[in-house]
Design a protein around this motif. Structure first.
Motif, mmCIF file in Angstrom:
data_model
loop_
_atom_site.group_PDB
_atom_site.id
_atom_site.type_symbol
_atom_site.label_atom_id
_atom_site.label_comp_id
_atom_site.label_asym_id
_atom_site.label_seq_id
_atom_site.Cartn_x
_atom_site.Cartn_y
_atom_site.Cartn_z
ATOM 1 N N LEU A 1 0.767 -1.004 0.011
ATOM 2 C CA LEU A 1 0.138 0.068 -0.169
ATOM 3 C C LEU A 1 0.969 1.157 -0.006
ATOM 4 O O LEU A 1 1.977 1.194 0.681
ATOM 5 C CB LEU A 1 -1.120 0.072 1.363
ATOM 6 C CG LEU A 1 -2.191 -0.926 1.471
ATOM 7 C CD1 LEU A 1 -2.691 -1.081 2.527
ATOM 8 C CD2 LEU A 1 -3.179 -0.409 0.185
ATOM 9 N N PRO A 2 0.315 2.420 -0.545
ATOM 10 C CA PRO A 2 1.062 3.631 -0.445
ATOM 11 C C PRO A 2 1.110 4.169 0.778
ATOM 12 O O PRO A 2 0.111 3.714 1.726
ATOM 13 C CB PRO A 2 0.279 4.479 -1.433
ATOM 14 C CG PRO A 2 -1.008 3.890 -1.645
ATOM 15 C CD PRO A 2 -0.947 2.551 -1.311
ATOM 16 N N ALA A 3 1.935 4.990 1.294
ATOM 17 C CA ALA A 3 1.815 5.739 2.566
ATOM 18 C C ALA A 3 0.492 6.328 2.874
ATOM 19 O O ALA A 3 0.064 6.818 1.702
ATOM 20 C CB ALA A 3 3.072 6.679 2.532
ATOM 21 N N ALA A 4 0.023 6.420 4.223
ATOM 22 C CA ALA A 4 -1.120 6.833 4.440
ATOM 23 C C ALA A 4 -1.268 8.346 3.773
ATOM 24 O O ALA A 4 -0.357 9.226 3.935
ATOM 25 C CB ALA A 4 -1.432 6.876 5.985
ATOM 26 N N GLY A 5 -2.332 8.450 3.036
ATOM 27 C CA GLY A 5 -2.581 10.013 2.641
ATOM 28 C C GLY A 5 -2.002 10.129 1.181
ATOM 29 O O GLY A 5 -2.120 11.166 0.788
ATOM 30 N N PHE B 1 2.517 1.317 -10.205
ATOM 31 C CA PHE B 1 1.353 0.494 -10.179
ATOM 32 C C PHE B 1 1.201 -0.134 -11.704
ATOM 33 O O PHE B 1 0.895 -1.332 -11.675
ATOM 34 C CB PHE B 1 0.097 1.308 -9.892
ATOM 35 C CG PHE B 1 -1.227 0.500 -10.227
ATOM 36 C CD1 PHE B 1 -1.733 -0.178 -8.858
ATOM 37 C CD2 PHE B 1 -1.883 0.638 -11.059
ATOM 38 C CE1 PHE B 1 -2.785 -1.090 -8.986
ATOM 39 C CE2 PHE B 1 -3.187 -0.075 -11.324
ATOM 40 C CZ PHE B 1 -3.484 -0.930 -10.148
ATOM 41 N N GLN B 2 1.390 0.531 -12.594
ATOM 42 C CA GLN B 2 1.435 0.185 -13.980
ATOM 43 C C GLN B 2 2.571 -1.084 -14.313
ATOM 44 O O GLN B 2 2.257 -2.011 -14.841
ATOM 45 C CB GLN B 2 1.888 1.026 -15.214
ATOM 46 C CG GLN B 2 1.561 0.660 -16.496
ATOM 47 C CD GLN B 2 1.844 1.549 -17.675
ATOM 48 O OE1 GLN B 2 1.227 2.876 -17.291
ATOM 49 N NE2 GLN B 2 1.939 1.369 -18.799
ATOM 50 N N ARG C 1 -7.057 1.270 -2.623
ATOM 51 C CA ARG C 1 -5.740 1.422 -1.930
ATOM 52 C C ARG C 1 -5.386 2.782 -1.517
ATOM 53 O O ARG C 1 -4.532 2.871 -0.335
ATOM 54 C CB ARG C 1 -4.515 1.008 -3.176
ATOM 55 C CG ARG C 1 -4.522 -0.449 -3.730
ATOM 56 C CD ARG C 1 -3.738 -0.593 -4.840
ATOM 57 N NE ARG C 1 -2.204 -0.152 -4.316
ATOM 58 C CZ ARG C 1 -1.498 -0.669 -4.003
ATOM 59 N NH1 ARG C 1 -1.385 -1.664 -3.262
ATOM 60 N NH2 ARG C 1 -0.242 0.117 -3.532
ATOM 61 N N SER C 2 -6.100 3.843 -2.316
ATOM 62 C CA SER C 2 -6.113 4.958 -1.561
ATOM 63 C C SER C 2 -6.369 5.206 -0.111
ATOM 64 O O SER C 2 -6.299 6.211 0.795
ATOM 65 C CB SER C 2 -6.366 6.234 -2.425
ATOM 66 O OG SER C 2 -8.064 6.000 -2.598
ATOM 67 N N ARG C 3 -7.187 4.148 0.331
ATOM 68 C CA ARG C 3 -7.993 4.235 1.657
ATOM 69 C C ARG C 3 -7.423 3.392 2.476
ATOM 70 O O ARG C 3 -8.082 2.852 3.432
ATOM 71 C CB ARG C 3 -9.685 3.890 1.361
ATOM 72 C CG ARG C 3 -10.176 5.249 0.685
ATOM 73 C CD ARG C 3 -11.481 4.879 0.014
ATOM 74 N NE ARG C 3 -12.076 6.322 -0.344
ATOM 75 C CZ ARG C 3 -11.744 6.877 -1.294
ATOM 76 N NH1 ARG C 3 -10.726 6.245 -2.142
ATOM 77 N NH2 ARG C 3 -12.374 8.011 -2.000
ATOM 78 N N GLY C 4 -6.375 2.599 1.968
ATOM 79 C CA GLY C 4 -5.598 1.727 2.840
ATOM 80 C C GLY C 4 -6.157 0.367 2.743
ATOM 81 O O GLY C 4 -6.029 -0.620 3.940
#
Length: 171
Positions: A14-18, A26-27, A90-93
């Protein structure tokens, strides 16, 4: 890495929070996880507001008539919806599996040049409704629309119903 049937591909961390995903990373992961992606002529992806936008080359997607092959275009429309939903989660964890439940498409004009594919929620309230269902049931669905443009001509309209499956139990 060679993919084998029945063996899931490792998830992308996952990306870092926020933070949103680095779409180039990703691609690259997508091309490893779904080998077909490397053959689709995808030149890049970007967010434009709520829309995920792909730029694609026509040449690897040609049919016998010298225009876009409907099977490739349909696969791309389905896949961009899967990506939209996966990136939104993913943007929401959240690391939950996404599957397409239903999909349909209408071919409006031949694709005769490199093209742009856009994906966004059918309804502005769709993401909020999906979030509410995830919060209450741990799973949900969202309807997304895809539009393909070549030389600013709308060539394909598609719609997909994407299901977010319950998260697996923690190990």
């Amino acid at each position: 890495m060679v993919r084998k049937a029945g063996v899931p591909h490792p998830r992308l961390p996952l990306p870092a929070a926020g933070q949103g995903d680095d779409l180039a990373v990703f691609q690259r992961w997508l091309g490893e996880a779904i080998p077909l992606v490397r053959q689709l002529g995808l030149n890049g992806m970007a967010w434009q507001g709520d829309a995920l936008v792909w730029n694609l080359e026509l040449e690897p997607n040609l049919n016998d008539k010298g225009t876009g092959f409907g099977g490739s275009l349909t696969a791309q429309a389905t896949l961009i919806g899967w990506c939209w939903t996966t990136l939104w989660l993913r943007s929401r964890g959240l690391l939950q599996d996404v599957v397409v439940a239903t999909a349909s498409q209408r071919f409006l004009a031949p694709v005769t040049a490199d093209y742009r594919l856009e994906c966004l929620p059918r309804d502005a309230e769709g993401p909020r409704g999906l979030q509410e269902r995830l919060d209450t049931k741990g799973k949900g669905r969202i309807v997304l629309v895809q539009r393909l443009y070549a030389n600013d001509t709308l060539c394909l309209e598609a719609e997909g119903d994407y299901a977010v499956l319950p998260a697996p139990p923690s190990a």
